[in-house]
Design an enzyme around this catalytic site. Structure first.
Site, PDB file in Angstrom:
ATOM      1  N   THR A   1       0.821  -1.231   0.014  1.00  0.00           N
ATOM      2  CA  THR A   1      -0.085  -0.127   0.260  1.00  0.00           C
ATOM      3  C   THR A   1       0.835   1.260   0.118  1.00  0.00           C
ATOM      4  OG1 THR A   1      -0.044  -0.228   2.481  1.00  0.00           O
ATOM      5  CG2 THR A   1      -1.884  -1.236   1.310  1.00  0.00           C
TER       6      THR A   1
ATOM      7  N   THR B   1      -0.532  -2.564   5.544  1.00  0.00           N
ATOM      8  CA  THR B   1      -1.091  -1.317   6.342  1.00  0.00           C
ATOM      9  C   THR B   1      -2.113  -0.539   5.510  1.00  0.00           C
ATOM     10  OG1 THR B   1       1.391  -1.121   7.145  1.00  0.00           O
ATOM     11  CG2 THR B   1      -0.020   0.616   7.493  1.00  0.00           C
TER      12      THR B   1
ATOM     13  N   LEU C   1       7.062  -6.550  11.642  1.00  0.00           N
ATOM     14  CA  LEU C   1       8.467  -7.067  11.335  1.00  0.00           C
ATOM     15  C   LEU C   1       9.191  -5.878  10.751  1.00  0.00           C
ATOM     16  CD1 LEU C   1       8.508  -7.887   8.131  1.00  0.00           C
ATOM     17  CD2 LEU C   1       7.425  -9.847   8.934  1.00  0.00           C
TER      18      LEU C   1
ATOM     19  N   ASN D   1       4.508   3.293  13.931  1.00  0.00           N
ATOM     20  CA  ASN D   1       5.650   3.677  13.415  1.00  0.00           C
ATOM     21  C   ASN D   1       5.745   5.297  13.407  1.00  0.00           C
ATOM     22  OD1 ASN D   1       6.483   1.283  12.257  1.00  0.00           O
ATOM     23  ND2 ASN D   1       5.249   1.549  10.490  1.00  0.00           N
TER      24      ASN D   1
ATOM     25  N   LEU E   1      17.238   5.307  19.324  1.00  0.00           N
ATOM     26  CA  LEU E   1      17.914   6.377  19.542  1.00  0.00           C
ATOM     27  C   LEU E   1      19.293   6.431  19.036  1.00  0.00           C
ATOM     28  CD1 LEU E   1      17.126   6.737  23.476  1.00  0.00           C
ATOM     29  CD2 LEU E   1      16.196   8.089  21.471  1.00  0.00           C
TER      30      LEU E   1
ATOM     31  N   CYS F   1       8.086   1.752   5.191  1.00  0.00           N
ATOM     32  CA  CYS F   1       7.217   2.193   6.295  1.00  0.00           C
ATOM     33  C   CYS F   1       7.086   3.375   7.204  1.00  0.00           C
ATOM     34  CB  CYS F   1       7.290   0.985   7.202  1.00  0.00           C
ATOM     35  SG  CYS F   1       6.753  -0.457   6.708  1.00  0.00           S
TER      36      CYS F   1
ATOM     37  N   LYS G   1       6.392   6.484   4.932  1.00  0.00           N
ATOM     38  CA  LYS G   1       4.791   6.279   4.467  1.00  0.00           C
ATOM     39  C   LYS G   1       3.830   6.452   5.393  1.00  0.00           C
ATOM     40  CE  LYS G   1       3.432   1.894   3.555  1.00  0.00           C
ATOM     41  NZ  LYS G   1       2.172   1.416   3.751  1.00  0.00           N
TER      42      LYS G   1
ATOM     43  N   LYS H   1      18.969   0.571   5.334  1.00  0.00           N
ATOM     44  CA  LYS H   1      19.732  -0.011   6.295  1.00  0.00           C
ATOM     45  C   LYS H   1      20.399  -1.190   6.298  1.00  0.00           C
ATOM     46  CE  LYS H   1      16.057  -2.939   8.194  1.00  0.00           C
ATOM     47  NZ  LYS H   1      15.149  -2.865   9.551  1.00  0.00           N
TER      48      LYS H   1
ATOM     49  N   ARG I   1      13.980   1.786  -1.123  1.00  0.00           N
ATOM     50  CA  ARG I   1      12.781   2.348  -0.815  1.00  0.00           C
ATOM     51  C   ARG I   1      13.112   3.635   0.154  1.00  0.00           C
ATOM     52  NH1 ARG I   1       7.966  -1.699  -0.378  1.00  0.00           N
ATOM     53  NH2 ARG I   1       9.777  -2.905   0.203  1.00  0.00           N
TER      54      ARG I   1
HETATM   55  C1  UDX Z   1       9.666  -0.361  10.386  1.00  0.00           C
HETATM   56  C2  UDX Z   1       9.240  -0.633  11.799  1.00  0.00           C
HETATM   57  O1  UDX Z   1      10.253  -0.935  12.566  1.00  0.00           O
HETATM   58  C3  UDX Z   1       8.474  -2.023  11.532  1.00  0.00           C
HETATM   59  O2  UDX Z   1       7.645  -2.228  12.930  1.00  0.00           O
HETATM   60  C4  UDX Z   1       7.508  -1.823  10.470  1.00  0.00           C
HETATM   61  O3  UDX Z   1       6.744  -2.900  10.332  1.00  0.00           O
HETATM   62  C5  UDX Z   1       7.953  -1.668   9.251  1.00  0.00           C
HETATM   63  O4  UDX Z   1       8.542  -0.396   9.330  1.00  0.00           O
HETATM   64  P1  UDX Z   1      11.756  -1.129   8.723  1.00  0.00           P
HETATM   65  O5  UDX Z   1      11.149  -0.321   7.997  1.00  0.00           O
HETATM   66  O6  UDX Z   1      12.220  -2.573   8.350  1.00  0.00           O
HETATM   67  O7  UDX Z   1      10.613  -1.475  10.041  1.00  0.00           O
HETATM   68  O8  UDX Z   1      13.296  -0.563   9.552  1.00  0.00           O
HETATM   69  P2  UDX Z   1      13.692  -0.108  11.107  1.00  0.00           P
HETATM   70  O9  UDX Z   1      14.585  -1.004  11.778  1.00  0.00           O
HETATM   71  O10 UDX Z   1      12.376   0.369  11.851  1.00  0.00           O
HETATM   72  O11 UDX Z   1      14.221   1.394  10.530  1.00  0.00           O
HETATM   73  C6  UDX Z   1      13.822   2.342   9.838  1.00  0.00           C
HETATM   74  C7  UDX Z   1      14.608   3.405   9.383  1.00  0.00           C
HETATM   75  O12 UDX Z   1      15.034   4.301  10.564  1.00  0.00           O
HETATM   76  C8  UDX Z   1      16.025   3.006   8.729  1.00  0.00           C
HETATM   77  O13 UDX Z   1      16.185   3.809   7.744  1.00  0.00           O
HETATM   78  C9  UDX Z   1      17.126   2.963   9.997  1.00  0.00           C
HETATM   79  O14 UDX Z   1      18.451   3.203   9.397  1.00  0.00           O
HETATM   80  C10 UDX Z   1      16.616   4.269  10.912  1.00  0.00           C
HETATM   81  N1  UDX Z   1      16.728   4.075  12.243  1.00  0.00           N
HETATM   82  C11 UDX Z   1      16.388   3.244  13.062  1.00  0.00           C
HETATM   83  C12 UDX Z   1      17.592   5.013  12.650  1.00  0.00           C
HETATM   84  O15 UDX Z   1      18.025   6.079  12.242  1.00  0.00           O
HETATM   85  N2  UDX Z   1      17.822   5.200  13.908  1.00  0.00           N
HETATM   86  C13 UDX Z   1      17.515   4.313  14.793  1.00  0.00           C
HETATM   87  O16 UDX Z   1      17.718   4.300  16.110  1.00  0.00           O
HETATM   88  C14 UDX Z   1      16.547   3.195  14.272  1.00  0.00           C
END
Ligand code: UDX
Length: 457
Positions: free
Chosen positions: A103, A138, A168, A223, A265, A275, A278, A335, A342
């Site tokens: 979505t 979502t 996840l 989120n 943090l 996610c 968005k 990451k 994306r």
């Molecule tokens: C996220 C949500 O955590 C998850 O619950 C949801 O289902 C989908 O979106 P995801 O997008 O896989 O998961 O990545 P996440 O590990 O949450 O990191 C998101 C972004 O935040 C990344 O770009 C990561 O580098 C950044 N990030 C994360 C930070 O800059 N600092 C942090 O402390 C944690």
């Protein structure tokens, strides 16, 4: 299949082995399909993209996720997991159908529900009888209600709709699926509640049953909170650079307060991925729709964009502009442990460098760079050492484990100028200084970097 899970699916005298259909062979769909099959259920994963299904059947998964390929293969060989493009031939025989299609954000910030509604329309046509339909995609608040009304508009079939948001993270998806902090289920009937209790019985976490709207809201709110925490720590990091504090120590000190917690943090280049950006945009769109002041989240997104700009500013400040300079970018994925770009901050940062007249040579261990190099105007490198050769600066944008183990002496000797802008704080400042780098992490004033080096020499 583990012993515990074998027991789970055979005890209680009830029919525990379910026939589950999952529509959408993306991250959430594939991980859910693999895990439910591993728990002993009979799973068919459906996607309308014939090429994708063909690749999956040939063992080539469209997503890079540690452990997933093995789990898919194991369950395919055991006959518990199948892949198909044909929803109509399987939908009528299922105990549960899970919708896990994408979505993505539309231009106005609202999620684009085209794929979801296509599935719902097909279901209405091909299912005769009763079916529980769980929505893992979502979706905006009110979607389950709208889907239920649409599906149950005619006599003959009864659809029991369930909101089943997924939390996840990419890169740790299987571990997250197997040990979540909670499972949230929005449902209206006792039968749906019992079915979801059976499905998630192998998990040791709380199952939270709510109404549809609350379950849908929990996903967005969670989120948006994580996004807010990241924009918060990045703002504090930017302040630390000016006032002489060290963000690593500050984040540790904040996170030890149990009311705050240490997660999310880590300062850096801001959040990306499919996610967090968005879903925060969706909350902003929701506020607009309902006339609620959600400027807090607008600010979270603005801080996030600015954080990317700060990396380019740091480069320009130290190089006297990036015009005509060669910049090595290490890491494109949003990451580590994913090949997903994306909303990747790296692509935005590369675009800004190129627009400012710089030349970018980039390396990422998992991302398919050939498909991106023309759109984003960079030269792909075969490894980190090739990327840094002759570079005026290195910018680190993904926290890949591989970058921790680089031979810094060699990196230093290959670069034209020893400037390292580290968007992920991968290295100890004193070590970088000792190797002769001009090292610029996030949230640590340069004075501190220099002093740390001086005290450890
Ligand atoms: C996220 C949500 O955590 C998850 O619950 C949801 O289902 C989908 O979106 P995801 O997008 O896989 O998961 O990545 P996440 O590990 O949450 O990191 C998101 C972004 O935040 C990344 O770009 C990561 O580098 C950044 N990030 C994360 C930070 O800059 N600092 C942090 O402390 C944690």
């Amino acid at each position: 299949m583990s012993k515990m899970n074998e027991q789970h699916i055979t005890t209680g005298g009830m029919k525990m082995r379910m026939k589950i259909g999952i529509v959408g062979a993306g991250y959430v769909g594939l991980v859910s399909a693999a895990v439910f099959a591993d728990w002993g259920h009979d799973v068919v994963c459906v996607d309308h993209d014939a090429e994708k299904i063909g690749r999956i059947r040939a063992g080539d998964l469209p997503v890079y996720e540690p452990g997933l390929a093995d789990m898919v293969e194991r369950n395919r060989q055991a006959g518990r997991l199948r892949f198909t493009t044909d929803l109509s031939r399987t939908a009528g025989e299922l105990d549960l159908l899970i919708i896990a299609v994408g979505t993505p954000a539309a231009d106005d910030g609202h999620p684009d529900l085209t794929a979801l509604w296509n599935v719902v329309h097909s279901l209405k046509q091909c299912v005769k009888g009763d079916l529980t339909v769980a929505i893992k995609s979502t979706v905006p608040i009110g979607t389950c209600q709208a889907v239920s009304r649409f599906l149950n508009g005619h006599p003959g079939s009864r659809f029991d709709v369930v909101a089943a948001p997924e939390f996840l993270r990419q890169g740790t998806a299987i571990a997250d699926f197997l040990s979540p902090d909670r499972v949230v289920i929005g449902c209206r009937t006792e039968a749906a509640k019992r079915k979801m209790q059976q499905l998630f019985a192998p998990l040791a976490c709380p199952l939270l049953f709510t109404d549809w709207q609350s379950a849908e809201m929990i996903k967005y709110a969670a989120n948006a909170f994580l996004a807010m925490k990241i924009s918060y720590i990045n703002t504090i990091a930017n302040l630390c650079e000016q006032v002489g504090a060290d963000i690593q120590q500050v984040a540790l000190g904040i996170g030890l307060d149990r009311r705050i917690g240490p997660a999310y943090l880590q300062p850096g280049i801001g959040f990306g991925g499919s996610c967090l950006p968005k879903d925060t945009q969706a909350i902003v769109a929701l506020g607009k729709d309902y006339g609620v002041d959600v400027s807090l989240f607008r600010e979270v997104l603005r801080v996030n964009r600015e954080q990317r700009g700060r990396i380019v500013q740091k480069l320009a400040d130290r190089l006297g502009g990036v015009q005509g300079k060669t910049i090595a970018v290490l890491g494109l994925a949003f990451k580590a442990n994913t090949n997903d770009v994306r909303e990747a901050p790296a692509l935005d940062i590369i675009t800004r460098i190129v627009q400012a007249g710089g030349e970018v040579v980039a390396y990422d261990p998992a991302v398919n760079m050939e498909s991106l190099k023309n759109d984003f105007c960079f030269t792909p490198a075969a490894d980190a050492y090739q990327a840094v050769t002759g570079a005026d600066a290195v910018v680190i944008l993904t926290e890949w484990e591989e970058f921790h183990g680089l031979d810094l002496q060699q990196i230093r000797s290959l670069m034209r100028h020893p400037l390292v802008i580290d968007g992920r704080n991968l290295y100890a400042p004193h070590m970088m200084k000792q190797h002769g780098f001009h090292y610029v992490p996030v949230g640590v004033p340069e004075q501190e970097v220099a002093e740390a080096a001086a005290t450890t020499v």
